[in-house]
Scaffold this active site. Structure first.
Site, mmCIF file in Angstrom:
data_model
loop_
_atom_site.group_PDB
_atom_site.id
_atom_site.type_symbol
_atom_site.label_atom_id
_atom_site.label_comp_id
_atom_site.label_asym_id
_atom_site.label_seq_id
_atom_site.Cartn_x
_atom_site.Cartn_y
_atom_site.Cartn_z
ATOM 1 N N LYS A 13 0.838 -1.213 0.000
ATOM 2 C CA LYS A 13 0.000 0.000 0.000
ATOM 3 C C LYS A 13 0.873 1.264 0.000
ATOM 4 O O LYS A 13 0.620 2.190 -0.751
ATOM 5 C CB LYS A 13 -0.927 0.044 1.232
ATOM 6 C CG LYS A 13 -1.851 -1.147 1.358
ATOM 7 C CD LYS A 13 -2.816 -1.001 2.537
ATOM 8 C CE LYS A 13 -2.149 -0.948 3.895
ATOM 9 N NZ LYS A 13 -1.511 -2.228 4.299
ATOM 10 N N ARG A 88 -8.808 1.009 10.043
ATOM 11 C CA ARG A 88 -8.373 -0.366 10.275
ATOM 12 C C ARG A 88 -9.387 -1.132 11.112
ATOM 13 O O ARG A 88 -9.165 -2.310 11.397
ATOM 14 C CB ARG A 88 -7.054 -0.333 11.030
ATOM 15 C CG ARG A 88 -5.840 -0.706 10.179
ATOM 16 C CD ARG A 88 -4.656 -0.564 11.069
ATOM 17 N NE ARG A 88 -3.481 -1.253 10.695
ATOM 18 C CZ ARG A 88 -2.457 -0.693 10.055
ATOM 19 N NH1 ARG A 88 -2.529 0.524 9.597
ATOM 20 N NH2 ARG A 88 -1.357 -1.384 9.865
ATOM 21 N N ARG A 122 11.479 -6.508 4.349
ATOM 22 C CA ARG A 122 11.277 -5.064 4.218
ATOM 23 C C ARG A 122 12.298 -4.275 5.040
ATOM 24 O O ARG A 122 12.584 -4.605 6.180
ATOM 25 C CB ARG A 122 9.857 -4.707 4.653
ATOM 26 C CG ARG A 122 9.558 -3.225 4.448
ATOM 27 C CD ARG A 122 8.104 -2.975 4.325
ATOM 28 N NE ARG A 122 7.417 -3.017 5.599
ATOM 29 C CZ ARG A 122 6.107 -2.783 5.731
ATOM 30 N NH1 ARG A 122 5.377 -2.537 4.654
ATOM 31 N NH2 ARG A 122 5.543 -2.835 6.902
ATOM 32 N N ARG A 155 12.043 -2.211 10.719
ATOM 33 C CA ARG A 155 11.068 -1.791 11.737
ATOM 34 C C ARG A 155 10.905 -2.895 12.780
ATOM 35 O O ARG A 155 10.894 -4.074 12.413
ATOM 36 C CB ARG A 155 9.715 -1.522 11.062
ATOM 37 C CG ARG A 155 9.686 -0.221 10.302
ATOM 38 C CD ARG A 155 8.484 -0.073 9.378
ATOM 39 N NE ARG A 155 7.212 -0.555 9.915
ATOM 40 C CZ ARG A 155 6.057 -0.472 9.274
ATOM 41 N NH1 ARG A 155 6.004 0.101 8.069
ATOM 42 N NH2 ARG A 155 4.951 -0.925 9.795
ATOM 43 N N ARG A 166 0.545 -8.848 13.668
ATOM 44 C CA ARG A 166 -0.110 -7.881 12.773
ATOM 45 C C ARG A 166 -1.056 -8.577 11.798
ATOM 46 O O ARG A 166 -2.125 -8.055 11.471
ATOM 47 C CB ARG A 166 0.941 -7.067 12.011
ATOM 48 C CG ARG A 166 1.660 -6.080 12.921
ATOM 49 C CD ARG A 166 2.928 -5.589 12.295
ATOM 50 N NE ARG A 166 2.697 -4.680 11.204
ATOM 51 C CZ ARG A 166 3.535 -4.518 10.181
ATOM 52 N NH1 ARG A 166 4.631 -5.215 10.102
ATOM 53 N NH2 ARG A 166 3.266 -3.639 9.239
HETATM 54 P P1 AMP Z 1 1.460 0.543 9.173
HETATM 55 O O1 AMP Z 1 2.677 1.332 8.847
HETATM 56 O O2 AMP Z 1 0.236 1.012 8.449
HETATM 57 O O3 AMP Z 1 1.681 -0.951 9.034
HETATM 58 O O4 AMP Z 1 1.140 0.807 10.725
HETATM 59 C C1 AMP Z 1 2.080 0.469 11.724
HETATM 60 C C2 AMP Z 1 1.392 0.383 13.069
HETATM 61 O O5 AMP Z 1 0.808 1.667 13.410
HETATM 62 C C3 AMP Z 1 0.247 -0.606 13.183
HETATM 63 O O6 AMP Z 1 0.681 -1.943 13.402
HETATM 64 C C4 AMP Z 1 -0.513 -0.044 14.385
HETATM 65 O O7 AMP Z 1 0.163 -0.313 15.599
HETATM 66 C C5 AMP Z 1 -0.403 1.466 14.138
HETATM 67 N N1 AMP Z 1 -1.520 1.952 13.291
HETATM 68 C C6 AMP Z 1 -1.420 2.460 12.029
HETATM 69 N N2 AMP Z 1 -2.625 2.805 11.560
HETATM 70 C C7 AMP Z 1 -3.515 2.494 12.536
HETATM 71 C C8 AMP Z 1 -4.924 2.579 12.638
HETATM 72 N N3 AMP Z 1 -5.685 3.060 11.636
HETATM 73 N N4 AMP Z 1 -5.509 2.175 13.801
HETATM 74 C C9 AMP Z 1 -4.777 1.709 14.826
HETATM 75 N N5 AMP Z 1 -3.436 1.559 14.781
HETATM 76 C C10 AMP Z 1 -2.802 1.954 13.651
#
Ligand code: AMP
Length: 211
Positions: A13, A88, A122, A155, A166
């Protein structure tokens, strides 16, 4: 155009959003990037969410929704945006519907095996958030971002335990959004398995973008 990018972690994404914003000229709003920047800055938000991100769980709906509402009220988001990683959960989607009407929800379709391969390899730029891959898309100079010179790192949530968490969280809390948006006739499926240039083509075709 107001778009949501939906799909499991590792579906590409963020990578596609970086390409799509050049085409659509709208801001790319990634809640994950916002949280990681807050953690790097050691701001109150960053201190609050650090352990949650490291474990692969979700930040609470109220905090996340408040953040997005504020971001979408800024001038650059009035004509459109790409929301990456938000909503989410169903409550986040319901809250979003109250303060912004999205045009389409792009669902990046990808099997579990490909997700595991992508996330395990990644590597992310600490400064601009660009995602590299240790096999398929390495930075020219190891550990240094080609785009901004920032440090390229793994990360914490791309380490094996957090990856499983996740994916479990995605299946339980985020995957139901596919049905939620399909019922509202907003969902567009994009095959996210091929290499990025082909995914860009699939994306343009699905949204009838000609440029
Ligand atoms: P991402 O980079 O989108 O994979 O997000 C990394 C982490 O940020 C996720 O595993 C959550 O801990 C937090 N996070 C990101 N977006 C959200 C969301 N919409 N709701 C809750 N936690 C989020």
């Amino acid at each position: 155009m107001k778009l949501i990018f939906l799909g499991p972690p590792g579906a590409g994404k963020g990578t596609l959003a970086a390409k799509a914003l050049e085409i659509l000229k709208v801001p790319h709003i990634s809640t994950g990037n916002i949280f990681r920047a807050a953690i790097a800055a050691k701001s109150p938000l960053g201190l609050k969410v650090k352990d949650i991100l490291d474990s692969g769980k979700l930040v609470d709906d109220e905090t996340t929704t408040g953040l997005v509402k504020e971001r979408l009220s800024q001038d650059d988001a009035q004509k459109g945006y790409i929301l990456d990683g938000f909503p989410r959960t169903i409550p986040q989607a319901e809250a979003l519907a109250v303060f912004s009407a999205v045009d389409k929800v792009v669902n990046f379709d990808i099997p579990n095996d490909s997700v595991l391969e992508r996330l395990g390899g990644r590597r992310t730029c600490r400064k601009c958030g660009y995602n590299f891959h240790q096999v398929f898309d390495k930075p020219k100079q190891e550990g240094i971002c080609d785009h901004c010179g920032g440090e390229v790192y793994t990360r914490d949530d791309d380490k094996p335990d957090a990856i499983s968490k996740r994916l479990e969280v995605y299946r339980a809390q985020t995957a139901p959004l596919i049905g939620f948006y399909r019922e509202r006739n907003l969902l567009v499926d994009v095959d996210a398995r091929p290499a990025v240039d082909q995914v860009v083509e699939n994306f343009k075709k699905s949204l009838h973008i000609s440029s």
